[in-house]
Motif scaffolding. Sequence first.
Motif, short mmCIF file in Angstrom:
data_model
loop_
_atom_site.label_atom_id
_atom_site.label_comp_id
_atom_site.label_asym_id
_atom_site.label_seq_id
_atom_site.Cartn_x
_atom_site.Cartn_y
_atom_site.Cartn_z
N VAL A 65 0.82 -1.21 0.00
CA VAL A 65 0.00 0.00 0.00
C VAL A 65 0.85 1.27 0.00
CG1 VAL A 65 -1.44 1.30 1.59
CG2 VAL A 65 -2.11 -0.98 0.93
N THR A 66 2.03 1.19 0.64
CA THR A 66 2.82 2.41 0.86
C THR A 66 3.07 3.24 -0.41
OG1 THR A 66 3.85 1.30 2.70
CG2 THR A 66 4.92 3.28 1.93
N PRO A 67 3.42 2.63 -1.57
CA PRO A 67 3.67 3.48 -2.74
C PRO A 67 2.43 4.26 -3.20
CG PRO A 67 4.36 1.22 -3.15
CD PRO A 67 3.68 1.23 -1.85
N TYR A 68 1.26 3.87 -2.70
CA TYR A 68 0.04 4.53 -3.15
C TYR A 68 -0.33 5.76 -2.32
CZ TYR A 68 -0.68 0.74 -6.36
OH TYR A 68 -0.53 -0.12 -7.39
N LEU A 69 0.50 6.07 -1.34
CA LEU A 69 0.20 7.27 -0.55
C LEU A 69 0.68 8.49 -1.32
CD1 LEU A 69 1.31 6.06 2.98
CD2 LEU A 69 -0.98 6.21 2.07
N SER A 70 -0.21 9.42 -1.54
CA SER A 70 0.19 10.61 -2.29
C SER A 70 0.97 11.56 -1.39
CB SER A 70 -1.05 11.29 -2.85
OG SER A 70 -1.88 11.67 -1.78
N GLU A 71 1.70 12.45 -2.01
CA GLU A 71 2.52 13.42 -1.28
C GLU A 71 1.70 14.18 -0.23
OE1 GLU A 71 5.77 14.33 -1.37
OE2 GLU A 71 6.09 12.52 -2.56
N SER A 72 0.48 14.55 -0.65
CA SER A 72 -0.34 15.38 0.24
C SER A 72 -0.68 14.64 1.53
CB SER A 72 -1.61 15.80 -0.48
OG SER A 72 -2.28 14.66 -0.96
N ILE A 73 -0.85 13.32 1.43
CA ILE A 73 -1.19 12.56 2.64
C ILE A 73 0.03 12.42 3.53
CG2 ILE A 73 -1.88 10.30 3.49
CD1 ILE A 73 -3.63 10.18 0.90
N ILE A 74 1.19 12.17 2.90
CA ILE A 74 2.42 11.99 3.68
C ILE A 74 2.73 13.26 4.46
CG2 ILE A 74 4.92 11.65 3.49
CD1 ILE A 74 4.28 9.76 1.16
N SER A 75 2.40 14.39 3.86
CA SER A 75 2.70 15.65 4.56
C SER A 75 1.77 15.89 5.75
CB SER A 75 2.60 16.81 3.57
OG SER A 75 1.26 16.90 3.12
N LEU A 76 0.69 15.13 5.84
CA LEU A 76 -0.29 15.39 6.90
C LEU A 76 0.15 14.90 8.28
CD1 LEU A 76 -3.70 14.64 5.20
CD2 LEU A 76 -2.88 16.82 6.04
N GLY A 77 1.10 13.99 8.31
CA GLY A 77 1.55 13.52 9.62
C GLY A 77 1.21 12.05 9.85
N LEU A 78 1.78 11.50 10.95
CA LEU A 78 1.77 10.06 11.18
C LEU A 78 0.36 9.50 11.34
CD1 LEU A 78 3.99 8.00 11.38
CD2 LEU A 78 3.82 8.14 13.86
N ASP A 79 -0.47 10.16 12.12
CA ASP A 79 -1.81 9.64 12.39
C ASP A 79 -2.60 9.46 11.10
OD1 ASP A 79 -1.26 9.51 14.98
OD2 ASP A 79 -2.43 11.26 15.60
N GLU A 80 -2.49 10.50 10.24
CA GLU A 80 -3.24 10.45 8.98
C GLU A 80 -2.74 9.32 8.10
OE1 GLU A 80 -5.75 12.35 7.76
OE2 GLU A 80 -5.95 13.11 9.81
N ILE A 81 -1.43 9.17 8.07
CA ILE A 81 -0.85 8.12 7.24
C ILE A 81 -1.37 6.77 7.69
CG2 ILE A 81 1.28 6.93 6.63
CD1 ILE A 81 2.67 9.61 6.70
#
Lengths: 412, 463
Positions: B77-93
């Motif tokens: 799943v990890t490669p499918y996280l978009s930049e915008s989500i990664i920038s949101l912080g650990l909980d969101e990820i």
Amino acid sequence: MSNQNFKKRHRAEKRFKAYGLISIVAAASMLAVIISSMAYKAIPAFNNYTLNLEIDMSNQSSNSMIEDINYRGLLRDSLFSLFPEIEDRSEKRKLSKLISSSSSYILQDFIIENPSYINKKFYFNVLFTDDSDLFYKGYVDTSLPESERRIDDDEVLWLEYLYSLGRVKNKISSNLFLNGDSREPEVAGFFGATIGSLITIFVTLILSFPVGVFTAIYLENFAVKNRLTDFIEVNINNLAAVPSIIFGLLGLAVFINFFGMPRSVPLVGGLVLSLMTLPTIIITTRSALQSVPPSIREAALAMGASEMQVVFHHLLPAALPGIFTGTIIGLARAFGESAPLLLIGMVAFIVDIPGSISDPATALPVQIYIWADSPERAFVAKTSAATLILIGLLILINLVAVILRKKYEVKW
Amino acid sequence: MTINIDLLISLSLIFVSGLLSFSLAKGRARLHLVNDEPLRSMPIYHGLYVSLWTILPSLSLLISLLIFKSNILNFVVTPYLSESIISLGLDEIIYVKSFLINNIANLTSLVESEFLSKDMAYSLNEKYYLGRFIIFSSLVSLSLIFSLITYRNLSIRFDARRKVEAIFKFIFFLFSTMAVLTTIGIIFSLIFETIRFFSHVSFFEFIFGTHWSPQTAIREDQVGSSGSFGAIPLFTGTLLITAVAMSIAAPLGLYSAIFLSQYAKPKTRDWIKPILEILAGIPTVVYGFFAALTVGPFVRSCGEYLGLTVATESALAAGAVMGVMIIPYVSSLSDDVMSAVPVSLRDGSLALGATKAETVKKVIFPAALPGIVSALLLAISRAIGETMIVVMAAGLAANLTANPLSAVTTVTVQIVTLLVGDQEFDSAKTLAAFALGLMLFTITLVLNIFAMIIVRRYRERYE
């Protein structure tokens, strides 16, 4: 001189014996004190005072959605109609706090089940809040100053008035046994926790019984005496004495953090408890296997049976009662265990009854811990009742184990 | 949910192929019997041999897949996280990841979700079906390969029974390593997290520090923002409560054991022993509740009557209740060792005119001393590791005191309070719990090993 010495020695003898007797009596009476104090404190948990309210749904149009009806308002209106003299808003709010806030949901469930009551006027029993309930049960000391009790003078008057109307009934309550947990003591029950416990113990049994029994068979019959076997044996004995909370740490670090299993689920609880129960099962199975006389084994070998056939055709059937007893005792211990479950998150506030090994759940002993931590006084009774049930269940389980042993044990 | 169905499908694939190969191999062996050829092993062993080889390799593949299920899914799943989500912080990820993992099989909800573009959603879903196909086909082919190889081995002279028994023996051996694996798991997880803890807090501060307040402040500049982790007050608190518990359990337990083994008639013994053992069988949470609700306030009001200030959560209350819990551990073990002292010693002493009390004190007790010491050591290790009673009835504040009337906290209480509730996993606060756990494990282990060695030596003396 010697006669005196003799008397002295015999007095010492009597004293010594008395110390022994006193110790045993003291220990046994502590047991009695614990159980009887729990029983005494549990009394208020088994009944609830209810208020008979007239619910007027005659002006509800039947085509409105059942979920949309303002049940809280209906209950309030009915309650306020009993006190026509109260006009003040804050007084009204205080009045409406006499009955349990769960009542509106109970009424809603009732209407959903019996939709024919819409358009009708009918009488409905609602629960009081825990504080009002305790007042009726006589646990509120009205001689105390108002600020030191949970029910103030107004409320005392109202509750007494309601009682004089003959609308208050004392009912035996099954909430404790049939409900899940709740923030409202009057509706909280330990059914959800019991189911959670049962699922957890089921997982424990499934995992620890085969592993434990086969380990014992291996060590007892097949293992070559070498360093590795010795190491395994020392390990098992040590594991049996490791504090249970360490298993909780193991579960948290390995199952939850490393393998990414979810928190608060019976699957992880069962895994942790099975690791904890494993040594007990191994040790009792081994001693059950050891108690089968060697002649049986030798006779079977002499008739040409293989090692494996000796074990599965002769030793294991003979040792089975002992193995079952040991397993039951081990599982009973796991059933009463709570410390490791706290660490893997089975201490959450869970209202729903768990249905599978991956639903969030809590266990009966943990429920006791949660309730004991709650500030509401009514939870003291609930906790004591749950405690009694837990002790009763455990004594029952152990009794079954003893009876099983007495009945099926083979005397050689 | 769908992943559970996948599991069901895989299991049924494996077991159906196992059943098929079983009946095939058994049928072939039967044929030999029908033709009156001398078969070395019974047909059922032929069947078991092939079917075990069919089931076990693919089953172990499935189990290892299950163990690493979340790691694999995470990796997918990890490669499918978009930049915008990664920038949101650990909980969101974590939230998005678990959403993607839970809905990986459900194309519509993937497409509708805001976390993925449409193409990404299709590709993720495709990956799921591809992975599923790979897993199913590798399970089936593994089964097929092993069943073919083993099926070719079968012959009249083939000793299937011995092979099957060897497989079973190996499985039993694997089971018996579970205990070792558990110990290894305990040691490694504790040591690993403890090392991480010591990268935050120095070892000497932990061992010799006298101040314990693990709260880390929200803002960096607050007083005590780092928390202090001096474990001395926890150890003294544990020792204090253990000492109170043992001062109740040791005399009561020992005198009970003496009465049971030397004075009581066998019939009395038969019903007193189970009653004492009920005390050990009561769940500790019940003792904790009893201590917090009844004994704590009772001790306090007694103290007030005598003009003493007593904390509600006093060490005395928690320790006393713990002592009651431990009585049966002391009594049943020392009863066993005293009963095991050779009767000749006892009879010799009695024949010389000693009273029973003198016999116990001068002969039996010294003879049984090693066993009694080890019983006491085991009881102490129980008391140190006991959790629920102290969590419910002892305090949270770490006071460095030897006064049993004040509130102290223990190692186990701190482990529970540090780890219950929401937590992030890298803070010194949660890691401290593992360091405490390692201390606890080591101490109890040393006590247990000592007890075991003493008992072993003692046994040798009289056997």
